[in-house]
Scaffold this active site. Structure first.
Site, PDB file in Angstrom:
ATOM      1  N   ARG A 119     -20.498  88.777  87.056  1.00 29.00           N
ATOM      2  CA  ARG A 119     -20.523  87.684  88.048  1.00 29.00           C
ATOM      3  C   ARG A 119     -20.215  86.324  87.442  1.00 29.00           C
ATOM      4  O   ARG A 119     -20.614  85.294  87.968  1.00 29.00           O
ATOM      5  CB  ARG A 119     -21.855  87.627  88.779  1.00 29.00           C
ATOM      6  CG  ARG A 119     -22.172  88.906  89.565  1.00 29.00           C
ATOM      7  CD  ARG A 119     -23.269  88.700  90.579  1.00 29.00           C
ATOM      8  NE  ARG A 119     -23.704  89.984  91.099  1.00 29.00           N
ATOM      9  CZ  ARG A 119     -24.711  90.687  90.580  1.00 29.00           C
ATOM     10  NH1 ARG A 119     -25.384  90.205  89.550  1.00 29.00           N
ATOM     11  NH2 ARG A 119     -25.041  91.851  91.109  1.00 29.00           N
ATOM     12  N   LYS A 141      -7.824  78.162  89.962  1.00 28.01           N
ATOM     13  CA  LYS A 141      -7.367  79.330  90.728  1.00 28.01           C
ATOM     14  C   LYS A 141      -7.128  80.479  89.771  1.00 28.01           C
ATOM     15  O   LYS A 141      -6.398  80.344  88.792  1.00 28.01           O
ATOM     16  CB  LYS A 141      -6.057  79.017  91.451  1.00 28.01           C
ATOM     17  CG  LYS A 141      -6.227  78.241  92.723  1.00 28.01           C
ATOM     18  CD  LYS A 141      -4.914  78.267  93.492  1.00 28.01           C
ATOM     19  CE  LYS A 141      -4.985  77.443  94.751  1.00 28.01           C
ATOM     20  NZ  LYS A 141      -3.708  77.505  95.489  1.00 28.01           N
ATOM     21  N   GLU A 183       7.854  72.970  88.862  1.00 29.42           N
ATOM     22  CA  GLU A 183       6.528  72.475  89.274  1.00 29.42           C
ATOM     23  C   GLU A 183       6.370  70.998  88.900  1.00 29.42           C
ATOM     24  O   GLU A 183       5.714  70.236  89.614  1.00 29.42           O
ATOM     25  CB  GLU A 183       5.415  73.310  88.640  1.00 29.42           C
ATOM     26  CG  GLU A 183       5.430  74.786  89.024  1.00 29.42           C
ATOM     27  CD  GLU A 183       4.852  75.085  90.408  1.00 29.42           C
ATOM     28  OE1 GLU A 183       4.247  74.187  91.032  1.00 29.42           O
ATOM     29  OE2 GLU A 183       5.027  76.231  90.872  1.00 29.42           O
ATOM     30  N   LYS A 225      -2.732  66.767  89.378  1.00 32.71           N
ATOM     31  CA  LYS A 225      -3.417  67.950  89.879  1.00 32.71           C
ATOM     32  C   LYS A 225      -4.931  67.790  89.788  1.00 32.71           C
ATOM     33  O   LYS A 225      -5.662  68.159  90.711  1.00 32.71           O
ATOM     34  CB  LYS A 225      -2.975  69.204  89.115  1.00 32.71           C
ATOM     35  CG  LYS A 225      -3.584  70.448  89.725  1.00 32.71           C
ATOM     36  CD  LYS A 225      -2.777  71.689  89.526  1.00 32.71           C
ATOM     37  CE  LYS A 225      -3.429  72.836  90.285  1.00 32.71           C
ATOM     38  NZ  LYS A 225      -2.794  74.115  90.012  1.00 32.71           N
ATOM     39  N   GLU A 235      -9.394  74.047  98.314  1.00 32.61           N
ATOM     40  CA  GLU A 235      -8.176  74.057  99.106  1.00 32.61           C
ATOM     41  C   GLU A 235      -8.418  74.116 100.605  1.00 32.61           C
ATOM     42  O   GLU A 235      -7.847  74.921 101.316  1.00 32.61           O
ATOM     43  CB  GLU A 235      -7.267  75.218  98.677  1.00 32.61           C
ATOM     44  CG  GLU A 235      -5.846  75.042  99.166  1.00 32.61           C
ATOM     45  CD  GLU A 235      -4.880  76.020  98.521  1.00 32.61           C
ATOM     46  OE1 GLU A 235      -5.027  76.308  97.336  1.00 32.61           O
ATOM     47  OE2 GLU A 235      -3.977  76.487  99.228  1.00 32.61           O
ATOM     48  N   ARG A 239      -5.448  69.858  98.728  1.00 30.52           N
ATOM     49  CA  ARG A 239      -4.934  70.732  97.671  1.00 30.52           C
ATOM     50  C   ARG A 239      -3.779  71.599  98.150  1.00 30.52           C
ATOM     51  O   ARG A 239      -2.929  72.020  97.358  1.00 30.52           O
ATOM     52  CB  ARG A 239      -6.069  71.599  97.126  1.00 30.52           C
ATOM     53  CG  ARG A 239      -5.633  72.439  95.951  1.00 30.52           C
ATOM     54  CD  ARG A 239      -6.817  72.977  95.188  1.00 30.52           C
ATOM     55  NE  ARG A 239      -6.345  73.831  94.115  1.00 30.52           N
ATOM     56  CZ  ARG A 239      -7.119  74.335  93.168  1.00 30.52           C
ATOM     57  NH1 ARG A 239      -8.398  74.071  93.164  1.00 30.52           N
ATOM     58  NH2 ARG A 239      -6.618  75.104  92.237  1.00 30.52           N
ATOM     59  N   ASN A 243       1.152  73.460  97.294  1.00 26.43           N
ATOM     60  CA  ASN A 243       1.934  74.647  97.624  1.00 26.43           C
ATOM     61  C   ASN A 243       3.306  74.305  98.193  1.00 26.43           C
ATOM     62  O   ASN A 243       3.991  75.174  98.728  1.00 26.43           O
ATOM     63  CB  ASN A 243       1.158  75.530  98.608  1.00 26.43           C
ATOM     64  CG  ASN A 243      -0.025  76.192  97.942  1.00 26.43           C
ATOM     65  OD1 ASN A 243       0.090  76.711  96.842  1.00 26.43           O
ATOM     66  ND2 ASN A 243      -1.174  76.143  98.602  1.00 26.43           N
ATOM     67  N   HIS A 246       6.172  76.705  98.160  1.00 26.47           N
ATOM     68  CA  HIS A 246       5.626  78.004  97.766  1.00 26.47           C
ATOM     69  C   HIS A 246       5.679  79.057  98.869  1.00 26.47           C
ATOM     70  O   HIS A 246       5.808  80.240  98.576  1.00 26.47           O
ATOM     71  CB  HIS A 246       4.189  77.846  97.264  1.00 26.47           C
ATOM     72  CG  HIS A 246       4.104  77.280  95.879  1.00 26.47           C
ATOM     73  ND1 HIS A 246       4.651  76.064  95.530  1.00 26.47           N
ATOM     74  CD2 HIS A 246       3.555  77.782  94.733  1.00 26.47           C
ATOM     75  CE1 HIS A 246       4.415  75.825  94.236  1.00 26.47           C
ATOM     76  NE2 HIS A 246       3.755  76.849  93.734  1.00 26.47           N
ATOM     77  N   HIS A 250       7.385  82.306  97.999  1.00 25.93           N
ATOM     78  CA  HIS A 250       6.709  83.610  98.021  1.00 25.93           C
ATOM     79  C   HIS A 250       7.557  84.654  98.756  1.00 25.93           C
ATOM     80  O   HIS A 250       7.548  85.833  98.401  1.00 25.93           O
ATOM     81  CB  HIS A 250       5.341  83.498  98.698  1.00 25.93           C
ATOM     82  CG  HIS A 250       4.281  82.940  97.793  1.00 25.93           C
ATOM     83  ND1 HIS A 250       2.978  82.758  98.200  1.00 25.93           N
ATOM     84  CD2 HIS A 250       4.328  82.524  96.504  1.00 25.93           C
ATOM     85  CE1 HIS A 250       2.276  82.241  97.195  1.00 25.93           C
ATOM     86  NE2 HIS A 250       3.072  82.083  96.161  1.00 25.93           N
ATOM     87  N   HIS A 263       8.674  82.654  89.123  1.00 25.32           N
ATOM     88  CA  HIS A 263       7.946  81.897  90.142  1.00 25.32           C
ATOM     89  C   HIS A 263       8.558  80.506  90.348  1.00 25.32           C
ATOM     90  O   HIS A 263       8.826  80.097  91.477  1.00 25.32           O
ATOM     91  CB  HIS A 263       6.470  81.784  89.734  1.00 25.32           C
ATOM     92  CG  HIS A 263       5.633  80.957  90.655  1.00 25.32           C
ATOM     93  ND1 HIS A 263       5.332  81.347  91.949  1.00 25.32           N
ATOM     94  CD2 HIS A 263       5.046  79.736  90.487  1.00 25.32           C
ATOM     95  CE1 HIS A 263       4.588  80.414  92.529  1.00 25.32           C
ATOM     96  NE2 HIS A 263       4.399  79.426  91.664  1.00 25.32           N
TER      97      HIS A 263
END
Lengths: 358, 358
Positions: A119, A141, A183, A225, A235, A239, A243, A246, A250, A263
């Site tokens: 955990r 993330k 990026e 960032k 997010e 935030r 993206n 993105h 994607h 990417h």
């Protein structure tokens, strides 16, 4: 040179250390709390930087290593299980520290293993690609891909520190340097028009690996960032702007299969599509779209997606994490340097963008 | 009757609603935020409570269901993957709410799926066993087992609400009622000697399913746990006391194989072992150990572990999550109603306890 930023998060603050060249072990050692360390890397980075790091740490710690195959296609449950198995086989306890030595895939996987083993245990990021230095190593993330969607399984989990050494970029293939630059350019487009001008002026120095200019670009991106993450760690709002490009990107990555397009390459083409839609909305000019395409091309990035049937692209967009109650939400440009999240766009304009790029 | 407690956590506050008998759908509906709901249950609970819940929710929500096989041996990555697959196949988005309808296994798995799907979605717990009502549904621990250790993979993830309906205990097998009672007794031993007296006085009413007495016991236990969790959400300190009997118990569960001993049964025998070690340390009396054994027997619980070789037991203890830098830490009783976490015990006394129970 050496720069230090601090990232503020809900759970704790942590430093991002940016160096032109350093002894990796010496920099990370103060942030290791227990006696056990597990370094996770991939077969490519292993040959370049693993031995020195392990040898540097062995005087003070029990050092274990896990070497994953290199590539986005291995960012799966199966390889997370390899990390879990190594942790269990070596009797690692809750005070183990995981170190991610590699790019975004290694960072995301190591971070998710750290988030979920017992955990949650400590971890440290040593991003060795430009992409991971400016993007995935900041903000917590972590995660893996599901066969039906990228980054679908994961957690928000913050590292104890991030060490970005520009020297590691000297061994990066040019194509990956470009992918990272996508990026970098993204931050300019969504946050700061002045930074776009700076990038236009410095792109050739960046692409020829001038470490001082690179360190400045990395530090600026990490600061952008970090500021956003401090405001919106999970997010729910701002935030999401990160993206930009993105959702379109994607679609490319999923349609072409993980690994064929990098990417950053997919994001580059996706940013042009997002810019085109922003222009059709009347928010930015045709000249702005041209300017965006030009700086991406200077970074040797693609500005056009592969041919994808429009209906298939729309279906793939439905799987995006930003979808809310079935409604596609996109990040678009109000102007160069200012982005918004919106579901309030004309579907026919989106379809026009998807169709035009066929 | 209906009682409401509030649990305070770092991320948000949430209610625990305790009822003698209620319409499950009506109680949980106000806590569902999006349009999509996925109810996760097992094959046993499905037959008893799933249909009414689904029918009650269908008027207002798109309701999906996942039915897992019943048992601790299915608390694995393979079955978490079934939940992920169902979420992906049904195009669930980040605003989906997962509802765990069942005992601790269903709750832990659903919670971990919620924690990790798209890096975290909402979930609601409807615990249908005494064990999960007083223990696993409060505090945000979620997770699955690794082949080499229990609960090794997981996350801290808090629900939006917990609904404990005493009526669901009327369909619980007696052995599972007893197993839950082990955790009820645990709260008395570590927190409150007066509650131990109350339990001694009310054990026959509890075991014969008096819903008013049960509701009082559940409410008291949830309040104890909520207080501890509010002080120490991530188990760096006081929360560890809740593991009283668990290090010994985990040895039994792991050695015998998941599913043979119920968790609460193993904890019961483990609590007696922990009490015996506390007595050997001179902290509690032989009479205290007898009293503890007696109340456990009144709840029809085992007070002696199966035969396990002492060295094997010690090795298994090394895998416990409470181990710090190789040092076994145990929760022991300073007195009845007061527990401490300690690594400062004589190893020979621990070995004596493990050997005596052979």
């Amino acid at each position: 040179m050496k720069a230090n930023l601090t990232v503020h998060t809900q759970s704790h603050d942590y430093p991002i250390v940016i160096t032109s060249q350093c002894d990796l072990a010496k920099e990370v050692a103060p942030y290791i709390k227990g006696k056990q360390v597990m370094v996770v890397t991939n077969t490519t980075v292993e040959k370049l930087y693993l031995q020195a790091l392990v040898e540097g740490l062995q005087a003070d710690f029990e050092v274990l290593t896990v070497v994953l195959p290199d590539g986005e296609q291995y960012k799966t449950q199966q390889y997370i299980d390899q990390i879990y198995d190594a942790l269990m086989d070596n009797h690692c306890s809750r005070d183990v520290t995981l170190i991610a030595l590699g790019g975004g895939v290694v960072g995301d996987m190591t971070g998710f293993a750290a988030a979920s083993f017992m955990r949650g245990v400590n971890f440290i990021q040593i991003p060795t690609t430009l992409l991971s230095q400016v993007d995935s190593s900041v903000g917590g993330k972590t995660g893996i891909n599901h066969p039906k969607g990228k980054n679908m399984i994961g957690a928000f989990w913050q590292p104890q520190m991030v060490l970005a050494d520009m020297h590691t970029l000297t061994t990066l293939p040019q194509r990956e340097l470009s992918a990272g630059m996508a990026e970098v350019i993204k931050y300019a487009l969504i946050m700061d028009a002045d930074f776009l001008t700076w990038l236009e002026d410095n792109m050739s120095a960046l692409m020829s690996l001038d470490k001082v200019v690179l360190a400045e670009a990395v530090a600026r991106c990490c600061q952008y960032k970090a500021d956003i993450v401090a405001q919106d760690e999970r997010e729910s709002g701002k935030r999401a702007l990160l993206n930009f490009g993105h959702t379109f990107g994607h679609v490319i990555e999923t349609h072409e299969g993980y690994g064929k397009w990098l990417h950053g390459e997919a994001v580059a083409a996706g940013m042009v599509q997002a810019a085109q839609l922003s222009q059709k909305m009347g928010w930015i000019s045709e000249a702005d779209v041209q300017r965006i395409s030009k700086v991406l091309q200077a970074a040797q990035l693609p500005i056009k997606p592969p041919a994808i049937d429009t209906q298939i692209a729309l279906d793939l967009m439905q799987h995006d994490k930003k979808v809310k109650s079935g409604q596609i939400r996109l990040i678009l440009l109000k102007s160069v340097g200012e982005a918004v999240v919106t579901a309030d766009f004309d579907q026919s304009l989106l379809e026009a963008v998807l169709t035009e790029t066929l």
